[in-house]
Enzyme design. Sequence first.
Site, PDB file in Angstrom:
ATOM      1  CD  GLU A 127      47.294  47.823 -11.813  1.00 47.15           C
ATOM      2  OE1 GLU A 127      46.222  47.247 -11.385  1.00 47.15           O
ATOM      3  OE2 GLU A 127      47.669  48.572 -11.197  1.00 47.15           O
ATOM      4  CE  LYS A 158      60.952  55.423  -7.294  1.00 52.46           C
ATOM      5  NZ  LYS A 158      59.957  55.987  -6.257  1.00 52.46           N
ATOM      6  CG  MET A 205      29.713  27.498 -20.637  1.00 47.37           C
ATOM      7  SD  MET A 205      28.946  26.670 -21.955  1.00 47.37           S
ATOM      8  CE  MET A 205      29.658  27.488 -23.465  1.00 47.37           C
ATOM      9  CG  PHE A 263      54.950  49.924   0.258  1.00 50.77           C
ATOM     10  CD1 PHE A 263      54.094  49.563   1.009  1.00 50.77           C
ATOM     11  CD2 PHE A 263      54.993  50.825  -0.748  1.00 50.77           C
ATOM     12  CE1 PHE A 263      52.626  50.015   0.281  1.00 50.77           C
ATOM     13  CE2 PHE A 263      53.849  51.659  -1.186  1.00 50.77           C
ATOM     14  CZ  PHE A 263      52.720  51.061  -0.348  1.00 50.77           C
ATOM     15  CD  GLN A 264      52.316  49.572  -3.847  1.00 52.84           C
ATOM     16  OE1 GLN A 264      53.173  50.241  -4.739  1.00 52.84           O
ATOM     17  NE2 GLN A 264      51.066  49.685  -3.803  1.00 52.84           N
TER      18      GLN A 264
HETATM   19  C1  LIG Z   1      33.860  28.060 -23.086  1.00 49.17           C
HETATM   20  C2  LIG Z   1      34.857  27.770 -24.364  1.00 49.17           C
HETATM   21  C3  LIG Z   1      34.427  26.661 -25.225  1.00 49.17           C
HETATM   22  C4  LIG Z   1      35.489  26.418 -26.175  1.00 49.17           C
HETATM   23  N1  LIG Z   1      35.203  25.450 -27.058  1.00 49.17           N
HETATM   24  C5  LIG Z   1      35.868  25.416 -28.101  1.00 49.17           C
HETATM   25  C6  LIG Z   1      35.310  24.517 -29.511  1.00 49.17           C
HETATM   26  O1  LIG Z   1      34.202  23.892 -29.756  1.00 49.17           O
HETATM   27  N2  LIG Z   1      36.076  24.711 -30.247  1.00 49.17           N
HETATM   28  C7  LIG Z   1      37.467  25.129 -30.467  1.00 49.17           C
HETATM   29  O2  LIG Z   1      38.103  24.807 -31.563  1.00 49.17           O
HETATM   30  N3  LIG Z   1      37.892  25.654 -29.441  1.00 49.17           N
HETATM   31  C8  LIG Z   1      37.021  25.910 -28.323  1.00 49.17           C
HETATM   32  N4  LIG Z   1      37.700  26.679 -27.218  1.00 49.17           N
HETATM   33  C9  LIG Z   1      38.867  27.122 -27.461  1.00 49.17           C
HETATM   34  C10 LIG Z   1      40.278  26.118 -26.954  1.00 49.17           C
HETATM   35  O3  LIG Z   1      39.915  26.064 -25.580  1.00 49.17           O
HETATM   36  C11 LIG Z   1      41.412  26.442 -27.356  1.00 49.17           C
HETATM   37  O4  LIG Z   1      41.817  27.895 -27.085  1.00 49.17           O
HETATM   38  C12 LIG Z   1      41.592  26.291 -29.001  1.00 49.17           C
HETATM   39  O5  LIG Z   1      40.804  25.047 -29.480  1.00 49.17           O
HETATM   40  C13 LIG Z   1      42.705  26.449 -29.329  1.00 49.17           C
HETATM   41  O6  LIG Z   1      42.974  26.692 -30.808  1.00 49.17           O
HETATM   42  P1  LIG Z   1      44.193  26.335 -31.697  1.00 49.17           P
HETATM   43  O7  LIG Z   1      44.270  24.979 -31.717  1.00 49.17           O
HETATM   44  O8  LIG Z   1      44.069  27.126 -32.806  1.00 49.17           O
HETATM   45  O9  LIG Z   1      45.486  26.985 -30.954  1.00 49.17           O
HETATM   46  P2  LIG Z   1      46.199  28.423 -30.676  1.00 49.17           P
HETATM   47  O10 LIG Z   1      45.802  28.556 -28.891  1.00 49.17           O
HETATM   48  O11 LIG Z   1      45.606  29.412 -31.232  1.00 49.17           O
HETATM   49  O12 LIG Z   1      47.791  27.780 -30.864  1.00 49.17           O
HETATM   50  C14 LIG Z   1      48.186  28.195 -31.927  1.00 49.17           C
HETATM   51  C15 LIG Z   1      48.893  26.931 -32.401  1.00 49.17           C
HETATM   52  O13 LIG Z   1      49.924  27.449 -33.648  1.00 49.17           O
HETATM   53  C16 LIG Z   1      51.312  27.486 -33.341  1.00 49.17           C
HETATM   54  N5  LIG Z   1      51.436  28.632 -34.046  1.00 49.17           N
HETATM   55  C17 LIG Z   1      51.578  30.035 -33.573  1.00 49.17           C
HETATM   56  N6  LIG Z   1      51.909  30.790 -34.450  1.00 49.17           N
HETATM   57  C18 LIG Z   1      52.357  29.930 -35.449  1.00 49.17           C
HETATM   58  C19 LIG Z   1      52.952  30.311 -36.869  1.00 49.17           C
HETATM   59  N7  LIG Z   1      53.325  31.560 -37.239  1.00 49.17           N
HETATM   60  N8  LIG Z   1      53.367  29.165 -37.499  1.00 49.17           N
HETATM   61  C20 LIG Z   1      53.033  28.095 -37.336  1.00 49.17           C
HETATM   62  N9  LIG Z   1      52.520  27.746 -36.047  1.00 49.17           N
HETATM   63  C21 LIG Z   1      52.265  28.600 -35.089  1.00 49.17           C
HETATM   64  C22 LIG Z   1      51.073  27.347 -31.627  1.00 49.17           C
HETATM   65  O14 LIG Z   1      52.687  26.800 -31.520  1.00 49.17           O
HETATM   66  C23 LIG Z   1      50.221  26.608 -31.338  1.00 49.17           C
HETATM   67  O15 LIG Z   1      50.480  25.170 -31.374  1.00 49.17           O
HETATM   68  C24 LIG Z   1      36.719  27.061 -26.332  1.00 49.17           C
HETATM   69  C25 LIG Z   1      37.236  27.858 -25.460  1.00 49.17           C
HETATM   70  C26 LIG Z   1      36.281  28.233 -24.417  1.00 49.17           C
HETATM   71  C27 LIG Z   1      36.546  29.231 -23.468  1.00 49.17           C
HETATM   72  C1  LIG Z   2      37.458  34.623 -14.583  1.00 47.74           C
HETATM   73  C2  LIG Z   2      36.402  33.555 -14.860  1.00 47.74           C
HETATM   74  N1  LIG Z   2      35.963  32.902 -13.694  1.00 47.74           N
HETATM   75  C3  LIG Z   2      34.941  31.976 -13.958  1.00 47.74           C
HETATM   76  C4  LIG Z   2      34.928  31.428 -15.181  1.00 47.74           C
HETATM   77  C5  LIG Z   2      33.951  30.249 -15.475  1.00 47.74           C
HETATM   78  N2  LIG Z   2      32.988  30.442 -16.237  1.00 47.74           N
HETATM   79  C6  LIG Z   2      32.758  30.037 -17.682  1.00 47.74           C
HETATM   80  S1  LIG Z   2      31.647  30.725 -18.520  1.00 47.74           S
HETATM   81  C7  LIG Z   2      30.835  31.646 -17.042  1.00 47.74           C
HETATM   82  C8  LIG Z   2      29.617  31.871 -17.060  1.00 47.74           C
HETATM   83  C9  LIG Z   2      29.591  33.303 -17.823  1.00 47.74           C
HETATM   84  O1  LIG Z   2      28.338  33.852 -17.637  1.00 47.74           O
HETATM   85  P1  LIG Z   2      28.214  35.231 -18.635  1.00 47.74           P
HETATM   86  O2  LIG Z   2      29.047  36.242 -18.884  1.00 47.74           O
HETATM   87  O3  LIG Z   2      26.536  35.659 -18.212  1.00 47.74           O
HETATM   88  O4  LIG Z   2      27.671  34.494 -20.047  1.00 47.74           O
HETATM   89  P2  LIG Z   2      26.758  33.277 -20.746  1.00 47.74           P
HETATM   90  O5  LIG Z   2      27.430  32.141 -20.481  1.00 47.74           O
HETATM   91  O6  LIG Z   2      25.587  33.541 -19.946  1.00 47.74           O
HETATM   92  O7  LIG Z   2      26.512  33.724 -22.081  1.00 47.74           O
HETATM   93  C10 LIG Z   2      31.497  31.040 -15.939  1.00 47.74           C
HETATM   94  C11 LIG Z   2      31.281  31.499 -14.677  1.00 47.74           C
HETATM   95  C12 LIG Z   2      35.632  31.803 -16.289  1.00 47.74           C
HETATM   96  N3  LIG Z   2      35.709  31.526 -17.401  1.00 47.74           N
HETATM   97  N4  LIG Z   2      36.537  33.011 -16.004  1.00 47.74           N
END
Ligand SMILES: Cc1cc2nc3c(=O)[nH]c(=O)nc-3n(C[C@H](O)[C@H](O)[C@H](O)COP(=O)(O)OP(=O)(O)OC[C@H]3O[C@@H](n4cnc5c(N)ncnc54)[C@H](O)[C@@H]3O)c2cc1C
Ligand SMILES: Cc1ncc(C[n+]2csc(CCOP(=O)(O)OP(=O)(O)O)c2C)c(N)n1
Length: 581
Positions: A51, A163, A479, A113-114
């Site tokens: 799911e 249901k 990472m 159940f469930q």
């Molecule tokens: C490993 C990892 C590393 C990351 N590193 C970075 C990084 O280096 N740089 C980075 O930028 N992010 C990074 N992120 C992502 C970060 O965590 C956020 O998800 C991201 O920065 C949010 O993007 P955003 O501000 O565009 O917001 P979103 O989450 O896309 O939100 C959109 C915003 O716009 C508004 N909005 C939505 N629809 C509309 C509309 N129609 N009109 C006007 N407003 C609207 C919403 O209310 C909200 O405030 C990383 C994520 C991971 C998993």
């Molecule tokens: C469901 C979930 N569990 C744990 C994490 C924490 N986490 C972030 S990156 C990462 C490692 C990812 O490894 P891999 O898919 O091999 O990618 P790589 O960083 O090596 O490119 C982990 C465990 C997460 N982001 N999501």
Amino acid sequence: MAEKSGADILVEALCDLGVEIVFGYPGGAVLPIYDALFRSGRIKHILVRHEQAATHAAEGYARSTGKPGVVLVTSGPGATNAVTGITDALMDSIPMVVITGQVPTALIGSDAFQEADTVGITRHCSKHNYLVKDPARLGAVIHEAFHIATSGRPGPVVVDIPKDVQVATARYAKPGPIRHKTYRPQVKADPAQIEQLVDMLAAAERPVLYTGGGIINSGPMASQLLRELVRITGAPVTSTLMGLGAYPASGPQWLGMLGMHGTYEANMAMNQADLVVALGSRFDDRVTGRLDAFSPNSRKVHVDIDRSSINKTVRVDLGIVADVGHALEDMVRIWKARQHPRPDTAEWQRRIAGWRARKSLDFPEDGAAIMPQRAIRALWEATHARDPIITTEVGQHQMWAAQHFGFEKPNTWLTSGGLGTMGYGLPAAIGAQLGNPNALVIDIAGEASIQMNIQELATAKQYRLPVKIFILNNEYMGMVRQWQELTYESRYSESYSDSLPDFVKLGEAYGWKGIRIERPDALESGIAAMLAHDGPVIVDCMVSKLVNCFPMIPSGAAHTDMILQANEVSGTMDDEARALV
Ligand SMILES: Cc1cc2nc3c(=O)[nH]c(=O)nc-3n(C[C@H](O)[C@H](O)[C@H](O)COP(=O)(O)OP(=O)(O)OC[C@H]3O[C@@H](n4cnc5c(N)ncnc54)[C@H](O)[C@@H]3O)c2cc1C
Ligand SMILES: Cc1ncc(C[n+]2csc(CCOP(=O)(O)OP(=O)(O)O)c2C)c(N)n1
């Protein structure tokens, strides 16, 4: 008008709403709905293998098509398995309606159940949720759920249907336009505020447009208008991870992504700007870094459809509640009506060119092994002419994809940003492929993440979806290993995968083609072989194992404390910048 069962009402309402595809998995508490789907034959049901994958597939479908994703799961474990994807959609503002079965009304609260308290569990991770107790209300609730999921700030809405409500009968007629008592998102900005924003933009000497996922949410027109605004104002553009593609990576004013793994020029421009215009972005902590050092000398404007996003983490000088597409349209119209000349930002552009010249995305080569960044660039070279849709898992590979794969169009970059959910990429690719049957869809993966929803190889095979998976296999949770190296003195606690499957054989077991790429000189031919196969392909690309993802702003540090490469750990701020801070 004849009465129908709740299940038939649901299916008819979904058809009235234009739903073509439902991602789901059956169980006892939704059998009447599955029977109604079978009898109707009007909606395509995609049988996933878990799911959670149904929710990510719905997200991928939604992000790549602009239409809401629809999920159908049973009660108890079906609903709880969907919770991660519901939360993911909430964090990333993805429109989604999740229909969950529930135990019969009379048994609710009896540990039947469930039974799980789906409404309670999803209260804090959905935009809205319902428990429908009366079949006569079901049709109206479904229409309202779609309205809420797709309007304003998009998000997931859960409809829990016991249901007995699916079996009981009632009348249904397609309702007219939804007018909710209290929920009225504001889409048009106050005109005076847009005038003020245009004044600020015309007067700015060092402007930056800080764009985000909201531009993608607003629809393709918003991206067009952004391009036009940039053309007439000459303002440089950066984007969050979620907004990539809204402005083309080949565009003249493109600074690259900002934030923790953003480019030097994007972060320095934010740091030195005198005006920051946030357009559909939310000042996430990965973007701002240390808040008290975030863009210290700028006036700030925030255009966001969600009033509660404004002044949430960063105080702004002007907050504008509006759909960013409408706001951009108004800005372009007013700018042109006033016949503003393009401001002279030559000095600002000169400084940006200086920062850009540091080539912060450059990386050292490893003659013997494939550099992961090189692999992403090779993938881009071989595919960009086909405007591929790229999904990712979570980790270094995700950041390298964001940095090195140039996105030119909106809705072609699907990634889990806010929740950072490993296991997102494969099901999201399946959803995107179903929504875009002729597109080239590639999941850029890590060898750890891909295993989190690997069972979905079977779903792609069943529906003959030619999805490609490109694994950057470094044998580490890269990472995590990188953070351990930088902040825990390289104590690699549980971040190495000692036992990995043979991904080629694993793919073949599911009926996919498997390809392994092991040497730099086999990279191009391996990618060509992947593209030449018209069915699903899994590529196991063995990359250099200990490479770190740079640039990087350590968590909680300032934009000026960026690590550019391993040997340049601090003090990357140039003298000019130092003088101004
Ligand atoms: C490993 C990892 C590393 C990351 N590193 C970075 C990084 O280096 N740089 C980075 O930028 N992010 C990074 N992120 C992502 C970060 O965590 C956020 O998800 C991201 O920065 C949010 O993007 P955003 O501000 O565009 O917001 P979103 O989450 O896309 O939100 C959109 C915003 O716009 C508004 N909005 C939505 N629809 C509309 C509309 N129609 N009109 C006007 N407003 C609207 C919403 O209310 C909200 O405030 C990383 C994520 C991971 C998993
Ligand atoms: C469901 C979930 N569990 C744990 C994490 C924490 N986490 C972030 S990156 C990462 C490692 C990812 O490894 P891999 O898919 O091999 O990618 P790589 O960083 O090596 O490119 C982990 C465990 C997460 N982001 N999501």
